[in-house]
Design an enzyme around this catalytic site. Structure first.
Site, PDB file in Angstrom:
ATOM      1  CE  LYS A 106      -1.901   2.794   2.751  1.00  0.00           C
ATOM      2  NZ  LYS A 106      -1.832   4.008   1.900  1.00  0.00           N
TER       3      LYS A 106
ATOM      4  CD  GLU B  52      13.141   0.492   9.468  1.00  0.00           C
ATOM      5  OE1 GLU B  52      13.585   1.448  10.132  1.00  0.00           O
ATOM      6  OE2 GLU B  52      13.758  -0.581   9.332  1.00  0.00           O
TER       7      GLU B  52
ATOM      8  CB  CYS C 186      13.271   8.486   8.352  1.00  0.00           C
ATOM      9  SG  CYS C 186      14.118   7.386   7.210  1.00  0.00           S
TER      10      CYS C 186
ATOM     11  CD  GLU D  88      10.475  12.556  11.392  1.00  0.00           C
ATOM     12  OE1 GLU D  88       9.311  12.143  11.581  1.00  0.00           O
ATOM     13  OE2 GLU D  88      11.355  11.861  10.868  1.00  0.00           O
TER      14      GLU D  88
HETATM   15  P1  NAD Z   1       2.201   8.268   7.903  1.00  0.00           P
HETATM   16  O1  NAD Z   1       2.426   7.531   9.156  1.00  0.00           O
HETATM   17  O2  NAD Z   1       1.180   9.329   7.882  1.00  0.00           O
HETATM   18  O3  NAD Z   1       1.815   7.285   6.721  1.00  0.00           O
HETATM   19  C1  NAD Z   1       2.609   6.190   6.349  1.00  0.00           C
HETATM   20  C2  NAD Z   1       1.749   5.163   5.653  1.00  0.00           C
HETATM   21  O4  NAD Z   1       0.812   4.618   6.592  1.00  0.00           O
HETATM   22  C3  NAD Z   1       0.910   5.709   4.504  1.00  0.00           C
HETATM   23  O5  NAD Z   1       0.855   4.751   3.457  1.00  0.00           O
HETATM   24  C4  NAD Z   1      -0.463   5.862   5.139  1.00  0.00           C
HETATM   25  O6  NAD Z   1      -1.508   5.815   4.205  1.00  0.00           O
HETATM   26  C5  NAD Z   1      -0.503   4.677   6.073  1.00  0.00           C
HETATM   27  N1  NAD Z   1      -1.439   4.779   7.192  1.00  0.00           N
HETATM   28  C6  NAD Z   1      -1.936   5.889   7.784  1.00  0.00           C
HETATM   29  N2  NAD Z   1      -2.802   5.577   8.766  1.00  0.00           N
HETATM   30  C7  NAD Z   1      -2.835   4.206   8.823  1.00  0.00           C
HETATM   31  C8  NAD Z   1      -3.528   3.276   9.643  1.00  0.00           C
HETATM   32  N3  NAD Z   1      -4.359   3.668  10.618  1.00  0.00           N
HETATM   33  N4  NAD Z   1      -3.324   1.962   9.419  1.00  0.00           N
HETATM   34  C9  NAD Z   1      -2.475   1.542   8.462  1.00  0.00           C
HETATM   35  N5  NAD Z   1      -1.805   2.384   7.644  1.00  0.00           N
HETATM   36  C10 NAD Z   1      -1.984   3.709   7.815  1.00  0.00           C
HETATM   37  O7  NAD Z   1       3.635   8.823   7.503  1.00  0.00           O
HETATM   38  P2  NAD Z   1       4.015   9.756   6.282  1.00  0.00           P
HETATM   39  O8  NAD Z   1       3.651  11.142   6.657  1.00  0.00           O
HETATM   40  O9  NAD Z   1       3.515   9.178   5.008  1.00  0.00           O
HETATM   41  O10 NAD Z   1       5.605   9.566   6.264  1.00  0.00           O
HETATM   42  C11 NAD Z   1       6.473  10.349   6.971  1.00  0.00           C
HETATM   43  C12 NAD Z   1       7.011   9.611   8.166  1.00  0.00           C
HETATM   44  O11 NAD Z   1       7.678   8.416   7.790  1.00  0.00           O
HETATM   45  C13 NAD Z   1       8.049  10.389   8.941  1.00  0.00           C
HETATM   46  O12 NAD Z   1       7.792  10.357  10.308  1.00  0.00           O
HETATM   47  C14 NAD Z   1       9.347   9.676   8.616  1.00  0.00           C
HETATM   48  O13 NAD Z   1      10.362   9.837   9.562  1.00  0.00           O
HETATM   49  C15 NAD Z   1       8.902   8.284   8.490  1.00  0.00           C
HETATM   50  N6  NAD Z   1       9.890   7.515   7.737  1.00  0.00           N
HETATM   51  C16 NAD Z   1      10.639   6.567   8.389  1.00  0.00           C
HETATM   52  C17 NAD Z   1      11.599   5.847   7.706  1.00  0.00           C
HETATM   53  C18 NAD Z   1      12.438   4.813   8.391  1.00  0.00           C
HETATM   54  O14 NAD Z   1      12.959   3.972   7.709  1.00  0.00           O
HETATM   55  N7  NAD Z   1      12.584   4.846   9.686  1.00  0.00           N
HETATM   56  C19 NAD Z   1      11.786   6.061   6.350  1.00  0.00           C
HETATM   57  C20 NAD Z   1      11.019   7.033   5.728  1.00  0.00           C
HETATM   58  C21 NAD Z   1      10.057   7.734   6.432  1.00  0.00           C
END
Ligand code: NAD
Length: 467
Positions: free
Chosen positions: A166, A241, A275, A368
């Site tokens: 997804k 992650e 991240c 962050e």
């Molecule tokens: P997000 O948590 O809003 O969304 C991530 C994914 O989760 C999206 O596909 C979203 O549709 C899905 N999602 C949202 N609500 C959900 C639920 N209730 N159940 C299941 N899935 C759901 O994050 P974002 O804003 O898309 O991404 C940014 C974040 O990702 C930052 O905090 C960043 O640090 C983190 N990130 C971490 C890494 C790592 O490897 N540690 C890498 C890249 C990004």
């Protein structure tokens, strides 16, 4: 505004709008998966996964290599798609598409090396098997749509699983194209399916579905906690992650010129939506002023503009909502010491910004930001540096700049984070393990253990008694 940024999501959307962040133009609309779509996809994936797992390992490896070659043949198309949907500079986007190819190649090399153990025991033979989990759900964020999708997908497939991916609401296009390329390469129908949709609808349905055996979630810490809680209900396997607030520690005995020249890329690459961004720059007091003098021209030289121009180093933020979020951190508790420029006109631009003097206490220094903003803080000695570096709930990455090898090792060991780099800001390689300490995550991806994370270990004892 994209569906991802809609403040109230009581109404499920039927389609996702993909907006070019550099121009605010509508690029595409994509149907949003419903829980029924997810249910049907899980059934198809389970069937395809059984056939896939039964193939000879060499045949699975060959098909994954063919998938890598097919991706390689379409690198430019994939990169251009990423420029459009995510606003990534074309040079970065080409690297990202190449990373998908490399991940598939690396995982393919592991298929025939996923061996079990023979362990000495009395009275018989004891062997272990690495068995695939079944259907793996990969939930990806919008900041690195292609690499992060592939981090989970490539080793999961290599270990004999089916994958349901997804992508984030705002960036489904490269993921959808990868699913087509998988079919072109000859992967079985249903084995790798992409389900664009809303997180709380399609994402949640994948997490809750009894037919998914593991969830690989990359995203915010807040949603990661919800995913982990939902997985607990079925003791479902989960890798998280999550966010970061990584330190860049510059000691007085470092090559300060090199450290200052490298710092901008470490928090401006991908417009800070990384991240691993080194968004807390900790500088030993003796060289603080010198470092700031050198940092300013380096930040101002970081070229911001049209992402399709190969000379561009920094593009726009992903959305207007993300820009509002970034803006909320600046000027609140720290004055801007350095501020770059942005293009006029449409697009979700935000200038490269360096804040000073939050004295470790302000929101900007601990949360962050996920934008092109770094906070610089002075420190006194090694113990002070380690204390400041660890003064966060996150623990993803960090950098140490020093000419003293012993100090480099001491500090790398003392910082509670999963990925440290010395005199460098490199964090992620497909061949080395990646993941977070503390609230930055759970489990590791990539590296030599990547395939094993998508298996259960089964132990079998065979008696050699003849009675
Ligand atoms: P997000 O948590 O809003 O969304 C991530 C994914 O989760 C999206 O596909 C979203 O549709 C899905 N999602 C949202 N609500 C959900 C639920 N209730 N159940 C299941 N899935 C759901 O994050 P974002 O804003 O898309 O991404 C940014 C974040 O990702 C930052 O905090 C960043 O640090 C983190 N990130 C971490 C890494 C790592 O490897 N540690 C890498 C890249 C990004």
């Amino acid at each position: 505004m994209t569906a991802a940024n809609t403040p109230h999501q009581e109404h499920h959307v039927h389609e996702l709008q993909v907006i070019d962040p550099a121009t605010e133009e509508l690029v595409a609309t994509v149907p949003a998966a419903t829980p029924d779509d997810v249910d049907a996809a899980v059934t198809r994936a389970a069937r395809a996964g059984r056939t896939w797992a039964a193939l000879a390992p060499g045949d699975r490896a060959r098909l994954l290599r063919r998938f890598a070659e097919t991706v390689d043949g379409q690198l430019e198309e994939l990169a251009r798609l990423e420029v459009r949907e995510a606003g990534h500079p074309i040079g970065n986007a080409r690297w990202e598409a190449g990373n998908v190819r490399d991940l598939l190649d690396y995982a393919a090399g592991g298929v025939e090396r996923l061996t079990g153990e023979q362990i000495p025991v009395a009275g018989g033979l004891n062997v272990t098997f690495r068995e695939p989990l079944g259907v793996v759900a990969v939930i990806a964020p919008w900041n690195f749509p292609m690499p992060i999708a592939a981090w989970g997908t490539a080793p999961a497939l290599a270990a004999g699983n089916a994958v349901l991916l997804k992508p984030a609401e705002s960036t489904p296009l490269t993921a959808l194209r990868l699913a087509e390329l998988a079919l072109d390469a000859g992967l079985p129908e249903g084995l790798f399916q992409v389900l664009p949709g809303e997180g709380p609808v399609a994402g949640k349905a994948l997490v809750d579905h009894p037919g998914t055996a593991k969830v690989v979630f990359t995203g915010s810490t807040a949603v990661g906690k919800q995913v982990m809680a939902a997985c607990a209900d079925r003791v479902k396997r989960v890798t998280l992650e999550l966010g970061g607030k990584s330190p860049n520690i510059v000691f007085a005995d470092a090559d300060v010129e090199r450290a200052a020249a490298a710092a901008p890329g470490s928090f401006l690459d991908n417009t800070g939506q990384d991240c691993c961004a080194r968004s807390r720059i900790l500088v030993q007091r003796e060289v603080y002023d010198r470092f700031m003098e050198l940092l300013e021209p380096a930040v101002l030289a970081f070229r911001t503009g049209d992402p399709s121009d190969p000379d561009t180093a920094m593009g726009p933020l992903i959305s207007a909502a993300q820009r509002d979020r970034v803006r909320s951190y600046v000027g609140e508790d720290a004055p801007a010491a350095i501020r770059g420029g942005i293009p006029d006109g449409k697009g979700f631009w935000y200038p490269a910004t360096v804040l000073e003097g939050a004295a470790g206490g302000g929101r900007a220094a601990v949360e962050e930001i996920f934008g092109p903003v770094a906070v610089v803080l002075p420190f006194e000695d090694e113990a002070d540096a380690v204390r400041l570096a660890n003064a966060t709930d996150y623990g993803l990455s960090g950098s140490v700049w020093t000419r003293d090898v012993a100090r480099a090792l001491r500090v790398s060991r003392a910082v509670a984070a999963g990925n440290l780099s010395v005199n460098s800001h490199s964090s992620v390689r497909y061949s080395t393990p990646f993941g977070g300490y503390k609230q930055s995550g759970l489990g590791r991806e990539l590296g030599p253990g990547a395939l094993a994370a998508f298996t259960e270990t089964k132990n079998v004892f065979i008696s050699t008694d003849d009675a």
